[in-house]
Design an enzyme around this catalytic site. Structure first.
Site, mmCIF file in Angstrom:
data_model
loop_
_atom_site.group_PDB
_atom_site.id
_atom_site.type_symbol
_atom_site.label_atom_id
_atom_site.label_comp_id
_atom_site.label_asym_id
_atom_site.label_seq_id
_atom_site.Cartn_x
_atom_site.Cartn_y
_atom_site.Cartn_z
ATOM 1 C CG ASP A 46 -0.196 -0.009 2.529
ATOM 2 O OD1 ASP A 46 1.067 -0.022 2.508
ATOM 3 O OD2 ASP A 46 -0.856 0.012 3.588
ATOM 4 N N GLY A 47 2.177 1.112 -0.055
ATOM 5 C CA GLY A 47 3.055 2.277 -0.139
ATOM 6 C C GLY A 47 3.621 2.703 1.204
ATOM 7 C CD GLU A 48 0.596 2.385 5.976
ATOM 8 O OE1 GLU A 48 1.020 1.520 6.764
ATOM 9 O OE2 GLU A 48 -0.480 2.993 6.118
ATOM 10 N NE ARG B 34 14.918 25.235 -1.561
ATOM 11 C CZ ARG B 34 14.901 24.978 -2.876
ATOM 12 N NH1 ARG B 34 15.428 25.850 -3.710
ATOM 13 N NH2 ARG B 34 14.392 23.860 -3.325
ATOM 14 C CD GLN B 35 7.077 24.717 0.841
ATOM 15 O OE1 GLN B 35 5.988 25.006 1.327
ATOM 16 N NE2 GLN B 35 7.254 23.662 0.063
ATOM 17 C CG HIS C 285 17.425 29.175 1.997
ATOM 18 N ND1 HIS C 285 18.354 29.431 1.009
ATOM 19 C CD2 HIS C 285 16.480 30.128 1.877
ATOM 20 C CE1 HIS C 285 17.979 30.482 0.322
ATOM 21 N NE2 HIS C 285 16.849 30.928 0.824
ATOM 22 C CG ASP D 256 21.183 34.642 -3.733
ATOM 23 O OD1 ASP D 256 21.989 34.455 -2.808
ATOM 24 O OD2 ASP D 256 20.232 33.875 -3.964
ATOM 25 C CE LYS E 145 18.118 33.227 -6.948
ATOM 26 N NZ LYS E 145 18.565 31.941 -6.411
#
Ligand code: R5P
Length: 293
Positions: free
Chosen positions: A33-35, A89-90, A131, A169, A193
């Protein structure tokens, strides 16, 4: 005892050597199931050092599971090392038109959400060149940045011609200066930038005369490669010497590596905070020193 997520196995082995700590044999399973299930059966120690580059949602899950496993065996201290902290970065709500504001109804601060979840299973966090160092304030336990940028000087040739260390930057200028200091020769400068979209940036060259000089472009992270490609393309318009691209975190998402190649980048050096072919140098000595400090 060092425990690694599937994303940080080389760095964990190097760190185990540096610290003279045992390295657990972590097992990684996934179910139909992806777990996922990351476990370390038969291993226990008073101190658990979990090394987890959270480059994916799966890696975040593995980290939470290994923290829980260490608590389960009764570890007195759990230290979490995030060589690369995903979502860092969020650090502001990504609401359209309100990117610089501290909050926006209905939008998360994803770095904070992740930091809070990680804090529940650990006593201490170290993260390599986030970051912004201020991301450490999002954790509910002591958290500290580790500056490993100086290690990027190691793979550079010893014969750089009148080198200039450029950051894409102004925000990454301190990283370029750290690499220059570690190299022991050269000047620093930065590009101007402006980000147009997730995958497009607009840049203006620095004033530094780069004619016949070897250039080392240095950033904290190469993600889509847009920033570095643009910087190198600008350099190629001038009579520069050799161009080297270096970054602490070689995330190299999607088609970043070919984008860099098409821009004329021959050599990329990164560290093993993100384990890639270009991870030419290990941050293990720096992380080990920080753990023991
Ligand atoms: C931004 O301020 C960072 O320092 C990097 O320049 C940026 O995250 C790199 O992203 P990309 O490779 O997608 O241009």
């Amino acid at each position: 005892m060092i425990l690694s997520t599937s994303t940080s196995q080389s760095l964990s082995a190097s760190l185990a050597d540096e610290l003279n700590e045992p390295l657990a044999q972590v097992e990684y399973r996934s179910f139909p199931d992806g777990e996922l299930l990351a476990s370390a059966p038969g291993f226990e120690d008073d101190r658990a050092i979990i090394v987890a580059s959270t480059v994916s949602s799966d890696a975040h899950l593995e980290l939470l599971q290994l923290q829980d496993a260490a608590r389960e065996w009764g570890a007195e201290e759990v230290v979490t090392v995030l060589p690369y902290m995903g979502y860092a970065r969020q650090d502001k709500p990504l609401a359209p038109g309100r990117a610089e504001e501290g909050s926006a109804p209905g939008y998360p601060i994803s770095a904070r959400a992740v930091a809070r979840a990680v804090s529940t299973g650990t006593d201490r966090v170290l993260t390599v060149n986030p970051h912004e160092n201020a991301v450490c304030d999002f954790f509910d336990v002591p958290a500290e940045p580790v500056d490993a940028a100086g290690r990027l000087a190691e793979p550079l040739p010893a014969d750089l011609a009148d080198p200039v260390f450029l950051s894409p930057d102004e925000g990454a200028l301190d990283i370029a200066a750290t690499v220059r200091d570690a190299y022991g020769d050269g000047t620093t400068d930065y590009f101007e930038k402006h980000r147009l979209s997730d995958t497009e940036v607009e840049m203006r060259p620095s004033d530094t005369d780069v004619t016949d000089r070897d250039v080392v472009v240095t950033d904290d992270i190469i993600a889509t490669g847009s920033t570095m490609s643009e910087a190198v393309a600008l350099l190629q318009e001038r009579d520069v010497g050799r161009v080297f691209v270096t970054a602490v975190h070689p995330v190299l998402a999607s088609n970043a590596r070919t984008k860099l190649a098409r821009a004329g980048v021959e050599t990329v050096y990164g560290t093993d905070t993100v384990e890639r072919v270009v991870s030419a140098v290990s941050v293990a000595p720096t992380v080990a020193a920080a753990i023991d400090s």
